[in-house]
Enzyme design. Structure first.
Site, PDB file in Angstrom:
ATOM      1  CB  THR A 212      -0.922   0.058   1.240  1.00  0.00           C
ATOM      2  OG1 THR A 212      -0.111   0.302   2.394  1.00  0.00           O
ATOM      3  CG2 THR A 212      -1.697  -1.240   1.441  1.00  0.00           C
ATOM      4  CB  CYS A 213       0.219   4.699  -1.109  1.00  0.00           C
ATOM      5  SG  CYS A 213      -0.001   4.154  -2.781  1.00  0.00           S
ATOM      6  CG  ASP A 214      -0.232   4.067   5.722  1.00  0.00           C
ATOM      7  OD1 ASP A 214       0.789   4.586   6.224  1.00  0.00           O
ATOM      8  OD2 ASP A 214      -1.325   4.025   6.290  1.00  0.00           O
TER       9      ASP A 214
END
Ligand SMILES: Cc1ncc(COP(=O)(O)O)c(C=O)c1O
Length: 389
Positions: A322-324
């Site tokens: 994910t982009c987190d």
């Protein structure tokens, strides 16, 4: 899983033919059977399974086949799941906080055993007919688990005395329960709880029908190779010492210790540089528990053609897909230095709190479930497709 394990060669065969790009949970029914039989032969009471650890219908159905006597359910959805497999097996509703409509649903599903840790929750159950059991849940300040369940649930000993008396006065069946906290391998924890339950029952002037000694039994993790038989002996001796002739029937409700070995998780390397690598799964998916319980000692790495990566180990920071920026394992993972993008990492012992807690954040976290039946490799995620192994 050892390299000799027949399941491993079938996993390699599956990977060579399918080249999966999403994570895959491989179900090993034989490992589940072994865990269930360990409790059935070693624990001196009723074995139930805490559905929350892994609610996969394959798991529930196999457990019913193996003679599981009951299921610890936390919600009406878990009750419906178990009832879709068995109309008759016992349901223990041991989530101590419930809405009124959840209570109605539980009665409809045939729940006859409940737990409470506060008076207002007991008042919601006061209408139940005689024959229903209420287990008062105790909490003690005892250390030894990976994380402390007493922070949320459980009555202190004084409240437990009061609740037991109220259960008796309502004409319901008084029992007790506790949960020592998950992944608990410390000596003496169950004994402390059991002695405290005996003391509380004596102070309340109540004879307990049953004592549920919870889940919490540890699984194989970095630094822990649990000895379940040691814990079973400790439980048995403490019940004898605490209760003598008034010995209650025992129940246990493990989740982790029954489900962990039943699944391995296959993840894929998406990209890497000298220091870091990005996998197709992470803490929002099947690796959520890694922040508290590392499994870094149980990995096997191989190329898409099945060639094992065996070079010397090197540390890499591991990111999820994910982009987190939180989507990162808390410590670097030691992997072979010839591990390459598109390669696979097989992680053993991923059956508990992995599929069950995965989110779909950023469109990731979805996995196939592939069942390694005795003579069959069964891909549930791809619409019940069968492939010869
Ligand atoms: C009431 C209850 N019983 C059993 C379990 C299972 O615990 P474990 O997976 O540590 O065995 C849990 C876990 O949350 C629980 O809340």
């Amino acid at each position: 899983m050892s390299m000799q394990d027949n399941d491993f060669s079938r996993i390699i065969a599956y990977v060579k033919s399918e080249k999966p790009d999403d994570p895959v949970h491989f179900f090993h029914p034989r490992h589940l059977d072994h865990a269930v039989k360990t409790f059935q032969t070693g624990f001196g009471g009723m074995l139930t399974y805490a559905v929350k650890a892994n609610p996969d219908p394959l798991v529930i159905a196999r457990m019913v086949e193996l003679g599981m006597q009951g299921f610890d359910v936390a919600s009406p959805a878990e009750m419906a799941l178990v009832r879709s497999v068995s109309d008759t097996v016992a349901l223990h509703y041991n989530n101590p906080v419930r809405s009124l409509s959840e209570i109605v649903a539980a009665e409809r599903h045939g729940v006859r055993s409940w737990s409470v840790d506060r008076e207002d929750e007991l008042a919601k159950l006061a209408h139940l007919p005689k024959g229903h059991e209420i287990a008062v849940r105790l909490r003690l300040p005892v250390k030894g688990a990976a994380y402390d369940f007493g922070a949320k649930y459980g009555a202190d000993p004084e409240t437990a005395v009061l609740l037991l008396q109220k259960v008796r006065d309502l004409g319901l069946i008084p029992s007790m329960t506790f949960h020592p906290g998950t992944q608990c391998d410390a000596s003496g924890v169950w004994a402390q709880y059991i002695r405290a339950c005996a003391d509380i029952a004596a102070r309340a002037g109540v004879t307990l029908r049953r004592l549920n000694v919870g889940g919490g039994f540890a699984a194989n993790r970095l630094g822990i190779s649990p000895d379940l038989y040691r814990i079973f002996r400790e439980i048995d001796q403490a019940v004898d010492q605490g209760f003598g002739a008034n010995r209650p029937e025992l129940i246990c409700e493990p989740g982790r210790a029954l489900a962990t070995e039943a699944f391995s998780l296959l993840v894929r390397v998406k990209a890497m540089d000298e220091r870091c690598m990005t996998l197709n799964d992470g803490i929002y998916g099947g690796l959520a528990e890694w922040r508290d319980l590392s499994v870094g000692n149980r990995i096997t790495c191989f190329a898409p053609d099945g060639t094992l990566r065996r070079a010397d180990g090197m540390e890499r920071i591991v990111f999820g897909p994910t982009c987190d920026s939180l989507d990162c394992l808390p410590t670097p993972l030691v992997v072979p230095c010839d591990l390459s993008p598109e390669d696979y990492i097989l992680i053993s012992g991923m059956g508990a709190y992995s599929q069950a807690t995965a989110t779909g954040f950023n469109g990731y976290g979805h996995s196939h479930v592939v069942c390694l039946q005795d003579h069959d490799t069964f891909d549930r995620g791809a619409g019940h497709r069968h492939a010869a192994a």
